[in-house]
Write an enzyme that holds these catalytic residues in place. Structure first.
Site, short mmCIF file in Angstrom:
data_model
loop_
_atom_site.label_atom_id
_atom_site.label_comp_id
_atom_site.label_asym_id
_atom_site.label_seq_id
_atom_site.Cartn_x
_atom_site.Cartn_y
_atom_site.Cartn_z
CG HIS A 1 3.10 -4.03 -5.57
ND1 HIS A 1 4.46 -3.91 -5.46
CD2 HIS A 1 2.66 -2.82 -5.99
CE1 HIS A 1 4.83 -2.69 -5.84
NE2 HIS A 1 3.75 -1.99 -6.14
CG HIS B 1 3.11 -0.20 -3.13
ND1 HIS B 1 3.15 0.44 -4.35
CD2 HIS B 1 2.29 0.55 -2.36
CE1 HIS B 1 2.39 1.52 -4.31
NE2 HIS B 1 1.86 1.62 -3.12
CG ASN C 1 1.52 0.84 -7.97
OD1 ASN C 1 2.42 0.14 -7.51
ND2 ASN C 1 1.46 2.14 -7.75
CG HIS C 2 4.75 2.45 -10.66
ND1 HIS C 2 4.34 3.68 -11.10
CD2 HIS C 2 4.85 2.56 -9.31
CE1 HIS C 2 4.22 4.51 -10.05
NE2 HIS C 2 4.53 3.85 -8.96
CG HIS D 1 9.53 1.97 -2.79
ND1 HIS D 1 9.83 2.86 -3.79
CD2 HIS D 1 8.82 0.97 -3.39
CE1 HIS D 1 9.30 2.43 -4.94
NE2 HIS D 1 8.68 1.30 -4.71
CG ASN E 1 9.06 1.55 -8.52
OD1 ASN E 1 8.96 0.71 -7.64
ND2 ASN E 1 8.07 2.34 -8.88
CG ASP F 1 8.95 -2.23 -5.05
OD1 ASP F 1 8.91 -3.23 -4.31
OD2 ASP F 1 7.95 -1.59 -5.38
FE FE2 Z 1 7.43 0.28 -6.09
FE FE2 Z 2 4.09 0.08 -6.23
#
Ligand code: FE2
Ligand code: FE2
Ligand code: FE2
Ligand code: FE2
Ligand code: FE2
Ligand code: FE2
Ligand code: FE2
Ligand code: FE2
Lengths: 276, 276, 276, 276
Positions: B155, B180, B69-70, B182, B42, B10
């Site tokens: 993710h 996800h 999810n983003h 990070h 992100n 990410d």
């Molecule tokens: Fe992320």
């Molecule tokens: Fe995420």
């Protein structure tokens, strides 16, 4: 001379115990390691820990055992924990829970090491506020005054909460290390304030598994949403996983940290600062 | 000759984009890397991605961008994603969601690489069953028949679900890698069936942070339970984090895998198999 | 003449079975009730249902049994469910799960009643998307064409998700009723589109309890965070709880709905429209 | 003579405020109601409460306002709450949070009423242990000694936790009532120890909605998993929802309890014991 701390992640079942038995006595014989803490919450067939296993871990060289959400899976632990001052359960359990969540321990070389065990609340059954609980324990026994060194085993699921605890404690502890996810993270570092940090120490156990458990039942449960059997630990090749910290006796702060990984599936790692 | 895949975790905000800009073109010039996938969920100030950033990532050498999810935090993504076949969103979104969750892409050297992006359901907003969705995509385009290689960006939050996806797919993909959390995990390995696996690839961003975000607001929220401000990305020294796989063109399976970490806070790592 | 549907909430243990045995045969003798559906997911000592209890519920006058997250707590259910077309498990279980999640059933008076059982995903173990699954079942058997009436038992935790399902289906079903929280809600109403709705039908069981379970162990677990024993159903005075709908045979839509509560702790209620 | 308490559930937006304005002054004029508590956490367009709305609620006859997870959605509340002793926020917020979570208030007729506001932890952002916090508040001001009556607004999601709080406090409070789900439950009753209980008081607002909010955006989010807009309160016909308790001044315990529902979508209810 620096003080060397070693922390070992969640010991999972027989493979986890073998990882400790196979490697820890040898490491202690070979390297200048002064104090060893080990999370034992999954040592008894994956669920909790019993008195015999505590004794074994101490025999192999562990100074203090920490626990987590599985602390009392073996109900006898509610009783014998009172007789084992070197066995901690998370300090975030409600008042009145048997055992203690923090303690000041004397290393063989004479230094006083504060060890705190606490649990996160994100994606976990909520207990007391770990930020407040750890602050209180550190205030009661500040590093550099009462304690020479301080180690925090923060047992949590979410990387955000674990890193927030790290940031919050930076400069007030020697090491803040996460446990519970059973996977070592590659983000070990000394934070700006001088506290060593790793989001998760990983587990001691068989990594050809799903978080230490035999793969068949977890996979089938994700697929079918209906349990077919119990979870039981994978019993293949054992790996030891943890983190070592080299600390400054004057301040208690970390000078360096590095992963320890031996045996089994993971890339082997021995801290460079152990080889004097 | 082996085929070399690179996956980058990410990308978080400006520091994440700088990590890619600083290192990826140089890596591509120096090493035999044949295909690059990067999770960009992100990239736009921590929340989603915009068209300009997609173009930048492609310019720096990314072949395919995945999301999470983003995915649609920047609402324009719902529109322009249809024009970017190389931008994937999780295949587990409901039917009718703009964009696609998997695609077969042609490497510059001619090989066909299947890339699948999917999301977990443990501790996350529930979408479609990732086990079923990924099976369906792999069945539609089996590795060794239609696809030469297959990469899965899974993710997810929970290490158990991520490792279960790995176990479930072992032998049917070149790489299954988590995103996800990070934080890079140190458990990269080739599983018994020949699929490379890492629970999380980590992020590209500033690691002196809380999952890439400036530390102040996350810590104060854990302490006070009342928001004081917005989350915004930390903008210190950028680190690149990902995983490289050396794959066998005859089978698509992994021969070796290794972390890639450059710049910033983490221990640097370059895959030994890149140095021919 | 109107068609009268009765839905009974989760039957919990012996008290729940007694509630049905004590009241249902009598209600059927006394009032013009044409079709009875009952959620039986906790009928076997709180956890699942067995074949003998299914037979009992049918004997007492239940036409169709629905289930929920406890569907397969009694593992024999995985087998015998295939022999009981009138026993439904949530349609949101993965493909391949034994049994069916929806069925078209013939009332004694000849009308065809579609019954759909589905599970929510908020605060629950995620299964298939209930919005998509229920839409598919209703499309396959639309009310007013193939089915004369349609009832949906939506087994969910969050009031928001349950009310969203209600709003989404308004006008396409006779009744959408929630189950799982074991508490009847006082919001029964006919929605603007003509579908009767109640967020939760409540349970059949002993309400001097914690969601049907003996109070001691649940309270002590909240207090101590350590299990001391098992959960077992409270066995005091049984209460029947459900909802009745008066439906228009021409459209299948609801003309009126009202709670049914008999015996035990709750305020008694008999639908006014039953007294012709 | 008995003492009559009235509790009103979460006021949601303009429809919720209208429900109170339309009915409360009239109820107070017509019936012998001695003390009124109202949960106002959603009064300001669904998110928190502002100073003007507090004043309005007090003008309409509310004695004490309680809050919940939305307590500080309007950031000004962090400031003005210190000037409003009759505005409580959950006592389970961390130490140092502005405002108070409990208070002893004097009814116009002279009786002392302890009001406690607390939040659950199941399926909610975890705060302090509500069992311990409420015990502490009740111990500091026991009913029958310092307080004549005691009311607990327990703001929680899970019916199990809410009923466990009820069982735990039975005999030590006049009323334990749940809030937060925005749906009234039909399980109001006096528990064996003499405490009135209702799992949830419901909301004051428009019930042709999804938990008080306009239906369009919540439904589309469940369907698409991508936000299209903001949540805003439904502004149709307002309904008042709450619970009334008739209490014994000698013991503080409940003699009877009954729902109060007026206007709008729900079945109307006026406590029989109000009509002397
Ligand atoms: Fe992320
Ligand atoms: Fe995420
Ligand atoms: Fe563990
Ligand atoms: Fe754990
Ligand atoms: Fe149930
Ligand atoms: Fe259930
Ligand atoms: Fe609310
Ligand atoms: Fe709330």
């Amino acid at each position: 001379m620096s003080f060397n701390l070693l922390f070992l992640g969640d010991v999972v079942g027989k493979a986890g115990r073998e990882a400790v038995a196979n490697h820890l006595p040898d490491l202690l014989a070979r390297y200048p390691i002064h104090f060893v803490v080990c999370n034992g919450e999954n040592a008894a067939h994956g669920f909790g820990i019993n008195e015999g296993i505590c004794e074994q871990l101490f025999d192999w060289g562990v100074d203090v055992i920490t626990l987590g959400n599985h602390a009392f899976d073996q109900r006898e632990t509610l009783v014998y924990i009172e007789r084992y001052p070197n066995l901690l359960r998370p300090a975030t359990f409600p008042a009145g829970t048997p055992g203690r969540g923090a303690g000041l321990f004397r290393a063989k070389t004479g230094e006083n090491v504060l060890v705190i065990n606490a649990m996160g609340r994100l994606f976990m059954d909520a207990m007391e506020d770990p930020f407040a609980v750890i602050d209180r324990e550190l205030d009661a026994c500040p590093m550099g005054e009462v304690a020479d060194f301080a180690m925090v085993d923060f047992h949590g699921e979410a990387t955000s909460e674990k890193q927030a605890i790290g940031a919050h404690l930076d400069g007030r502890a020697t090491l803040v290390v996460g446990t519970h996810t059973h996977v070592p993270t590659a983000d070990h570092r000394v934070m700006p304030g001088g506290t060593a940090f790793q989001t998760d120490a990983g587990m001691c156990g068989d990594y050809d598994s799903i978080i230490g458990m035999d793969k068949v039942e977890p996979v089938q449960r994700f697929l079918s949403k209906v349990p077919q059997g119990r979870f039981s630990p994978a019993e293949g090749e054992p790996t030891l996983s943890g983190i070592a910290v080299q600390a400054d006796p004057k301040t208690g702060l970390a000078q360096a940290c590095a992963p320890v990984r031996l045996g089994g599936q993971l890339e082997p790692a021995i801290p460079p600062f152990w080889n004097v």
